[in-house]
Design a protein around this motif. Sequence first.
Motif, PDB file in Angstrom:
ATOM      1  N   ILE A 246       4.868  13.525  -2.795  1.00 43.14           N
ATOM      2  CA  ILE A 246       6.294  13.571  -2.489  1.00 43.14           C
ATOM      3  C   ILE A 246       6.504  13.771  -1.002  1.00 43.14           C
ATOM      4  O   ILE A 246       5.861  14.635  -0.387  1.00 43.14           O
ATOM      5  CB  ILE A 246       6.968  14.693  -3.289  1.00 43.14           C
ATOM      6  CG1 ILE A 246       6.826  14.347  -4.762  1.00 43.14           C
ATOM      7  CG2 ILE A 246       8.436  14.858  -2.871  1.00 43.14           C
ATOM      8  CD1 ILE A 246       7.549  15.124  -5.719  1.00 43.14           C
ATOM      9  N   CYS A 247       7.335  12.968  -0.411  1.00 39.27           N
ATOM     10  CA  CYS A 247       7.648  13.161   0.999  1.00 39.27           C
ATOM     11  C   CYS A 247       9.120  12.895   1.239  1.00 39.27           C
ATOM     12  O   CYS A 247       9.844  12.451   0.343  1.00 39.27           O
ATOM     13  CB  CYS A 247       6.747  12.296   1.884  1.00 39.27           C
ATOM     14  SG  CYS A 247       6.543  10.629   1.313  1.00 39.27           S
ATOM     15  N   PHE A 248       9.541  13.186   2.451  1.00 44.45           N
ATOM     16  CA  PHE A 248      10.951  13.045   2.825  1.00 44.45           C
ATOM     17  C   PHE A 248      10.979  12.111   4.022  1.00 44.45           C
ATOM     18  O   PHE A 248      10.607  12.509   5.127  1.00 44.45           O
ATOM     19  CB  PHE A 248      11.520  14.427   3.163  1.00 44.45           C
ATOM     20  CG  PHE A 248      12.991  14.397   3.472  1.00 44.45           C
ATOM     21  CD1 PHE A 248      13.916  14.184   2.464  1.00 44.45           C
ATOM     22  CD2 PHE A 248      13.445  14.584   4.766  1.00 44.45           C
ATOM     23  CE1 PHE A 248      15.275  14.163   2.744  1.00 44.45           C
ATOM     24  CE2 PHE A 248      14.803  14.564   5.049  1.00 44.45           C
ATOM     25  CZ  PHE A 248      15.719  14.352   4.041  1.00 44.45           C
TER      26      PHE A 248
ATOM     27  N   GLN B 108      12.363   8.225   6.096  1.00 38.25           N
ATOM     28  CA  GLN B 108      13.346   7.168   6.342  1.00 38.25           C
ATOM     29  C   GLN B 108      13.014   5.921   5.532  1.00 38.25           C
ATOM     30  O   GLN B 108      11.857   5.707   5.162  1.00 38.25           O
ATOM     31  CB  GLN B 108      13.231   6.714   7.804  1.00 38.25           C
ATOM     32  CG  GLN B 108      13.890   7.598   8.819  1.00 38.25           C
ATOM     33  CD  GLN B 108      13.925   6.922  10.171  1.00 38.25           C
ATOM     34  OE1 GLN B 108      13.006   6.207  10.544  1.00 38.25           O
ATOM     35  NE2 GLN B 108      14.981   7.146  10.917  1.00 38.25           N
TER      36      GLN B 108
ATOM     37  N   ARG C  78      17.212   9.204   5.417  1.00 37.94           N
ATOM     38  CA  ARG C  78      16.047   9.868   4.825  1.00 37.94           C
ATOM     39  C   ARG C  78      16.405  10.423   3.457  1.00 37.94           C
ATOM     40  O   ARG C  78      17.455  11.021   3.276  1.00 37.94           O
ATOM     41  CB  ARG C  78      15.572  11.031   5.700  1.00 37.94           C
ATOM     42  CG  ARG C  78      14.839  10.592   6.952  1.00 37.94           C
ATOM     43  CD  ARG C  78      14.467  11.790   7.807  1.00 37.94           C
ATOM     44  NE  ARG C  78      13.717  11.367   8.984  1.00 37.94           N
ATOM     45  CZ  ARG C  78      14.291  10.890  10.094  1.00 37.94           C
ATOM     46  NH1 ARG C  78      15.596  10.764  10.167  1.00 37.94           N
ATOM     47  NH2 ARG C  78      13.550  10.526  11.122  1.00 37.94           N
ATOM     48  N   GLU C  79      15.495  10.230   2.528  1.00 37.69           N
ATOM     49  CA  GLU C  79      15.583  10.931   1.246  1.00 37.69           C
ATOM     50  C   GLU C  79      14.186  11.013   0.646  1.00 37.69           C
ATOM     51  O   GLU C  79      13.210  10.621   1.272  1.00 37.69           O
ATOM     52  CB  GLU C  79      16.636  10.336   0.287  1.00 37.69           C
ATOM     53  CG  GLU C  79      16.479   8.931  -0.104  1.00 37.69           C
ATOM     54  CD  GLU C  79      17.615   8.338  -0.962  1.00 37.69           C
ATOM     55  OE1 GLU C  79      18.648   8.977  -1.238  1.00 37.69           O
ATOM     56  OE2 GLU C  79      17.459   7.187  -1.359  1.00 37.69           O
ATOM     57  N   ARG C  80      14.125  11.569  -0.542  1.00 35.45           N
ATOM     58  CA  ARG C  80      12.845  11.825  -1.189  1.00 35.45           C
ATOM     59  C   ARG C  80      12.139  10.519  -1.552  1.00 35.45           C
ATOM     60  O   ARG C  80      12.763   9.595  -2.063  1.00 35.45           O
ATOM     61  CB  ARG C  80      13.130  12.613  -2.462  1.00 35.45           C
ATOM     62  CG  ARG C  80      11.976  13.015  -3.298  1.00 35.45           C
ATOM     63  CD  ARG C  80      12.582  13.711  -4.526  1.00 35.45           C
ATOM     64  NE  ARG C  80      11.582  14.410  -5.307  1.00 35.45           N
ATOM     65  CZ  ARG C  80      10.918  13.850  -6.302  1.00 35.45           C
ATOM     66  NH1 ARG C  80      11.117  12.593  -6.603  1.00 35.45           N
ATOM     67  NH2 ARG C  80      10.051  14.558  -6.999  1.00 35.45           N
TER      68      ARG C  80
END
Lengths: 382, 183
Positions: free
Chosen positions: A5-7, A9, A178-180
Amino acid sequence: MSGKICFVQGNEACVRGALYAGVRFFAGYPITPSTEIAEHLADQLPRVGGKFVQMEDELASMCAICGASLAGFKSMTATSGPGFSLKQEALGYAIMAEIPCVVVNVQRGGPSTGLPTECSQGDVMQARWGAHGDHSIIALTASSIQDAFEVTVQAFNLAETYRTPVVLLFDEVLGHMRERLEIPEAGVLPVVERLKTDVRAGVNYHPYLPREDGRLPMSDFGGVHRFNVTGLHHDIWGFPTSNDEQVVKLNYHLFDKIESHANELARWKEYYLEDAEHVLISYGSSARTARALVEDRRAKGDRLGLLELQTLWPFPAQLVQDKTANAKSIYVVEMNMGQVASQVKAVVANPDRVFLVNRMDGHLMTPSDISQVMRVVEGRGF
Amino acid sequence: MEKYRFLLSGSGGQGVITMAILLAEAAVLHEGLIAVQSQSYGPEARGGATRSDVIISDSEILFPKVLQPNYLVAMTNEAAGKYMPLIRPGGMCIYDTDLVQPSRRIDAMLMGMPMQKAVLEKFHKTQALNICVLGALVTLTGAVKMESVEQVLKARFKPAFHEANSAALALGAELAKPFLSAN
């Protein structure tokens, strides 16, 4: 799916998707709002044994990825509208020479240098017809970070499957937002590897002789087979020809290999279409606005639905016809002067029930932009 | 529910966008919340108005921009003039008392702090100003836990900056404390 899981663009999600799909070569020239794609690949490609080249301009970048792809590497470039214009010559070459590659256009306001840091969806027709001559093209888009990842993987898969350039038409809002992102484990999403010829070294290999299923196995250029690659009409060896029959056959081949698969190539998402009286059609970041409005109006009991297109080209005509068959009205929500609306009008039974909802000041369309047009159409005044 | 709609604004180079990313990333990676961060800025590399929007929610976020913030951060007079009228009535405006003279006619809780001055006194440069603002913002809103921000700062920046970042974060929290007891 239980991946990392990352956050990130949209631009970085595109890079992660490209790496997942096995990209090993990038050539490009930085331009807002696509620059982060180059930035992240400059960092990432050397770590996986790939090559990153910042070229002198966009045309050279497009040429470089054609060469790298022919030599056996999954290749991509990224740009925005002004650079996409410059790439068209070599994009046409890649179409003609049937070179698999991925070209990302993170759209900004145009024409010309336009609005460098602001959003637009004005390059839909350029993706279709920017290169001259009769041809076909595949163009995909997305409205969320997760989808940007997945359609990028799909773009590489389709490029390899159909031996053709695939355009990713993102936009500034998606590229910079940006989102998950959950990156699936390797193997969760299918990755299509290059179809290589099984013709042995020293045996005649015809680069443009399709198999029974229409696919063209490739041989790494500079490897064990001798063949020619040209932008001229060519024969099964790749050598120039102006033979009437071969010319027409090639034209049909380039067109049909994509257009006859339009239904399989259609990617979409749909919300509340089963009983929708009013169908919104949208794509890219403006599809988020459309969905926000649909959810809001559904909560009030209004029968609105949304068809979110992820495949723009070949245009999913059958899908649009089927999903709008019972609609009293159709609203095409896009950030241009009706580039997809014109396609929708061309394929539906009642084109006079198709309305364009657009915005072109560089700002993301808001739900009230849509509801204002709907009020007028529904005869409820301004 | 979209409980937190932040509009963070200032001038290019102040670190407004970085601050927004840190806040949203803390929510997503360390608190299991849903967040979207977006931004708008002009073609200039430095200067020019910058804004970044962050929405933190416990359910899917569709429209990614903030139209009516309930939390505004303004780090220049220009930004305050432009965005204060957008604040949802009764919302909160966090600003720097030396950089911004806010309009008293807007229905918002005004939380002015001398953040730039405090950062200059402590670090002799303004680089960590955005982290200080973040410390104040998190303290005043409770949108995420301070530990979550600390974790993001550690993951995002080189070890050489960890100490200064923690100190700047704590400085912002300290400056915000008087407002907490006043409520």
